[in-house]
Design a protein around this motif. Structure first.
Motif, mmCIF file in Angstrom:
data_model
loop_
_atom_site.group_PDB
_atom_site.id
_atom_site.type_symbol
_atom_site.label_atom_id
_atom_site.label_comp_id
_atom_site.label_asym_id
_atom_site.label_seq_id
_atom_site.Cartn_x
_atom_site.Cartn_y
_atom_site.Cartn_z
ATOM 1 N N VAL A 1 41.356 53.951 62.614
ATOM 2 C CA VAL A 1 41.499 55.008 61.605
ATOM 3 C C VAL A 1 40.150 55.306 60.969
ATOM 4 N N THR A 2 39.778 56.593 60.946
ATOM 5 C CA THR A 2 38.511 56.984 60.319
ATOM 6 C C THR A 2 38.707 57.787 59.034
ATOM 7 N N GLN A 3 39.813 58.511 58.906
ATOM 8 C CA GLN A 3 40.117 59.240 57.680
ATOM 9 C C GLN A 3 41.602 59.105 57.378
ATOM 10 N N VAL A 4 41.930 59.070 56.088
ATOM 11 C CA VAL A 4 43.335 58.969 55.697
ATOM 12 C C VAL A 4 43.533 59.615 54.346
ATOM 13 N N VAL A 5 44.678 60.243 54.168
ATOM 14 C CA VAL A 5 45.079 60.718 52.841
ATOM 15 C C VAL A 5 46.568 60.415 52.684
ATOM 16 N N THR A 6 46.878 59.598 51.685
ATOM 17 C CA THR A 6 48.261 59.216 51.401
ATOM 18 C C THR A 6 48.838 60.193 50.384
ATOM 19 N N PHE A 7 50.093 60.590 50.579
ATOM 20 C CA PHE A 7 50.683 61.609 49.716
ATOM 21 C C PHE A 7 52.197 61.418 49.628
ATOM 22 N N HIS B 1 30.346 63.010 53.825
ATOM 23 C CA HIS B 1 29.690 61.746 54.189
ATOM 24 C C HIS B 1 30.269 61.189 55.495
ATOM 25 N N GLN B 2 31.582 61.275 55.649
ATOM 26 C CA GLN B 2 32.213 60.750 56.861
ATOM 27 C C GLN B 2 31.792 61.546 58.088
ATOM 28 N N ALA B 3 31.669 62.870 57.942
ATOM 29 C CA ALA B 3 31.213 63.700 59.057
ATOM 30 C C ALA B 3 29.764 63.371 59.421
ATOM 31 N N ILE B 4 28.930 63.123 58.406
ATOM 32 C CA ILE B 4 27.532 62.740 58.646
ATOM 33 C C ILE B 4 27.475 61.389 59.359
ATOM 34 N N LEU B 5 28.300 60.438 58.914
ATOM 35 C CA LEU B 5 28.343 59.121 59.553
ATOM 36 C C LEU B 5 28.689 59.223 61.040
ATOM 37 N N SER B 6 29.577 60.145 61.374
ATOM 38 C CA SER B 6 30.020 60.269 62.765
ATOM 39 C C SER B 6 28.883 60.671 63.693
#
Length: 510
Positions: free
Chosen positions: A431-437, A256-261
Motif C-alpha cells: 500500500v502506498t496511499q490510503v484514505v479511510t472514510f 510528496h508521495q508523487a515526488i517520492l515515487s
C-alpha cells in the motif's frame, strides 16, 4: 515590526533576487518594489482603491505570485481557482462583491464571461516574456472609473479574502488583514529560520493559502527567493529542482508521495541540489512518508498544521535535528494553541477540539453571525477560534491530531479516527496511499471503509488488506470495505477528501 505587506518588503537589499521561473531572468527586490508602485498607480487610474476587492484568475507562475504581492499592497485581493466553471465564477464574484477581475490579456474564458454577466470590471494583465519573472502591467477593459480617494492600506485593512472549502454547506468568506498576513509570514520565517540565502521551489497552487503565505510571503519576508513552477508535475519536479537549486520546498502529502515515487531515478539531482529541509502542510503527513522523505533527501521534514482562518500556519515541527516527531504536527508556531471542550466554551486538558488565538487569526467570517457564534468564543481573557480538528497536546507541547471532528467515524457509538486506520494500512508493504472514510450503514449509522492505491508492481486483494488490518486494530476499527484504486480522488489543492468519498465511489448504505 512591519505590519503591512508594503513595509514587509521595504528593508531588503534591492539587488537581492526575489521571484524566478523557468526560462526567465530573476526579478530583484528593487524591481519588485518598482512594480508595486506601478501596479498601485494602474489600479488607482482604473478606479480601484484600498477598500475595493480585486478577484485574480491567473495560472500558477511568477505573474500570479507578483500579482498577489503587488495588488495586496493597494487593494483587497481575492484569488480564485482557474479551473472553476462559469456558474462558480458568477457565484464567487457576486459573493465577494468584487469590483474588478484580473485575467491574462487574451483570456476570454468563463471568468471573463462571469464578470461581464455580473457587471464586474476587467483588468487585463500583460506580460513580455523578455522581462524578468513576474513583471506585468494592467490595463482596464472599457471605461476607466473615478479615481478613489482612499490612501494605502493600513495594518487593519483587509488584504486577502478566501472562501472556506466546505463540502456540504455554503462556503464561508474569510477576510484576512494586512497584519494577519504579516504575522503569519513572520511566524513561518521564524519556524524555518529563513534567510536571504534560502530559495523555495513553489509547486503549490497560488489561489490557496498554503502557497500564498508559506511559499511566497514567508520567503519575501526573509529577503529570500521563490522560484515559481507552473503548477505541480511530478514528472518535471526534479528537472525544476536541478535548474532552480532550491534550499526547500513546501507541498501537501499527496505531492510528496508523487515526488517520492520518482526519487530513486533522480538520485543524482538530489545529491547535486541538497535541500536544507522539506515542509509539508494542509493535510496529515503519514509517518511512513515522513520517514521515507527524510531518508531519500537526507534532510529534515517539517510537518506544519495550517488553515485559512489562521492565515495558514498554527503549529510546526521544530527545525532542530531530531526534533521532528512523525505523526505530530509539532508545537505552537505563532498563535497560542490549546484544547477546548467540543461542546462547551472552555479550555480543557486531554483530547478535544484544537483552538487557537493570536495576531494571525481572522477576526471572523464576513456577514455570517451564526458561523462566528459557533466558531469563536471567549475564555481565559482571550478570543479563541475552533479549528474543527480533534487532538491532544503532549507534555513536550507537541500536538497530535486525531482527525476532523466531522470526519470521525461513529460506528454504533464507537468513535474511530480515520488517521489511525490510515497509519496501520500504510504499514502494508503493498500500500502506498490510503484514505479511510465513513460509509452509511442502516443499523450502525456509519461503517469504516478505506480507499487504497497499491505500490507499482505490487499485488494485494481487499481481503488481504482487511486481514492485515484485523491483526493490528480492534475489530470495530477494521474497514469493512477496501476499495483498490489507481488514483484516489483529490480536491483542487491536491488534498484527499474523506467527506463525500463514499458517494463518489458509489458506496451506499449497507
Amino acid at each position: 515590526m512591519s505590519v503591512t505587506l508594503q513595509s514587509l518588503l521595504a528593508p531588503h537589499d534591492p539587488d537581492l533576487v526575489a521571484i524566478g521561473a523557468p526560462d526567465r531572468d530573476w526579478l530583484t527586490y528593487g524591481k519588485l518594489r518598482e512594480l508595486s508602485d506601478q501596479v498601485a498607480r494602474q489600479l488607482h487610474d482604473a478606479g480601484i482603491g484600498s477598500d475595493d476587492r480585486v478577484a485574480i484568475v491567473l495560472p500558477n507562475g511568477p505573474e500570479m505570485a507578483a500579482a498577489f504581492v503587488t495588488i495586496a499592497q493597494a487593494a483587497i485581493t481575492a484569488p480564485l481557482n482557474p479551473a472553476y466553471r462559469l456558474d462558480e465564477y458568477a457565484f464567487y464574484l457576486e459573493d465577494l462583491k468584487a469590483k474588478a477581475l484580473v485575467v491574462l490579456a487574451d483570456d476570454q474564458g468563463p471568468a471573463v464571461q462571469a464578470a461581464q454577466q455580473c457587471g464586474v470590471g476587467i483588468l487585463r494583465l500583460h506580460v513580455d516574456p523578455s522581462d524578468p519573472a513576474g513583471v506585468f502591467s494592467l490595463s482596464p477593459d472599457g471605461d476607466v472609473g473615478e479615481s478613489p480617494s482612499s490612501g494605502p492600506p493600513g495594518p487593519d485593512s483587509t488584504a486577502l479574502i478566501l472562501h472556506t472549502s466546505g463540502t456540504t454547506s455554503r462556503p464561508k468568506i474569510v477576510p484576512l488583514l494586512q497584519s494577519n498576513l504579516v504575522a503569519s509570514a513572520r511566524n513561518i520565517e521564524a519556524s524555518l529560520a529563513l534567510t536571504s540565502a534560502d530559495r523555495c521551489l513553489n509547486v503549490m497552487p497560488l489561489f490557496h493559502i498554503h502557497g500564498l503565505i508559506a511559499a511566497v510571503s514567508a520567503s519575501l519576508a526573509a529577503g529570500a527567493s521563490v522560484w515559481c513552477a507552473p503548477g505541480f508535475d511530478a514528472l518535471k519536479f526534479f528537472g525544476w529542482m536541478k535548474v532552480a537549486k532550491p534550499s526547500w520546498y513546501t507541498a501537501v502529502p499527496t505531492m510528496h508521495q508523487a515526488i517520492l515515487s520518482r526519487a530513486a531515478r533522480n538520485a543524482d539531482v538530489i545529491a547535486k541540489s541538497p535541500l536544507r529541509f522539506l515542509r509539508s502542510s494542509s493535510a496529515s503527513l503519514p509517518a511512513q512518508v515522513m520517514t521515507a522523505l527524510t531518508d531519500t533527501f537526507g534532510a529534515p521534514v517539517i510537518e506544519a498544521y495550517g488553515m485559512t482562518e489562521a492565515t495558514h500556519q498554527m503549529t510546526s515541527n521544530p527545525l532542530a535535528e531530531g526534533a521532528q516527531i512523525p505523526g505530530s504536527v509539532g508545537v505552537a508556531a505563532g498563535p497560542l494553541v490549546r484544547i477546548a471542550h467540543e461542546a462547551e466554551n472552555k479550555i480543557i486538558a486531554g483530547t478535544g477540539e484544537v483552538v487557537i488565538s493570536g495576531p494571525n487569526v481572522t477576526l471572523g467570517y464576513e456577514s455570517n453571525p451564526d458561523a462566528n457564534a459557533a466558531n469563536f468564543f471567549e475564555a481565559d481573557g482571550l478570543r479563541w477560534f475552533r479549528t474543527g480538528d480533534q487532538g491532544a497536546i503532549d507534555d513536550a507541547g507537541y500536538l497530535r491530531l486525531t482527525g476532523r471532528l466531522k470526519e470521525i467515524i461513529n460506528r454504533g457509538g464507537e468513535k474511530i479516527s480515520p488517521l489511525e486506520v490510515d497509519g496501520i494500512l500504510l504499514d502494508h508493504p503493498a500500500v502506498t496511499q490510503v484514505v479511510t472514510f465513513a460509509v452509511p450503514h442502516t443499523k450502525l449509522g456509519e461503517e469504516v471503509a478505506a480507499a487504497v492505491v497499491l505500490v507499482e508492481g505490487q499485488v494485494a486483494t481487499d481481503q488481504e488488506i482487511r486481514a492485515f488490518a484485523a491483526e493490528r486494530l480492534a475489530d470495530f476499527k477494521v474497514p469493512r470495505h477496501v476499495v483498490i484504486l489507481d488514483e484516489i480522488p483529490k480536491g483542487a489543492t491536491g488534498k484527499m477528501q474523506r467527506i463525500g468519498l463514499a458517494e463518489k465511489l458509489g458506496l451506499g448504505a449497507r
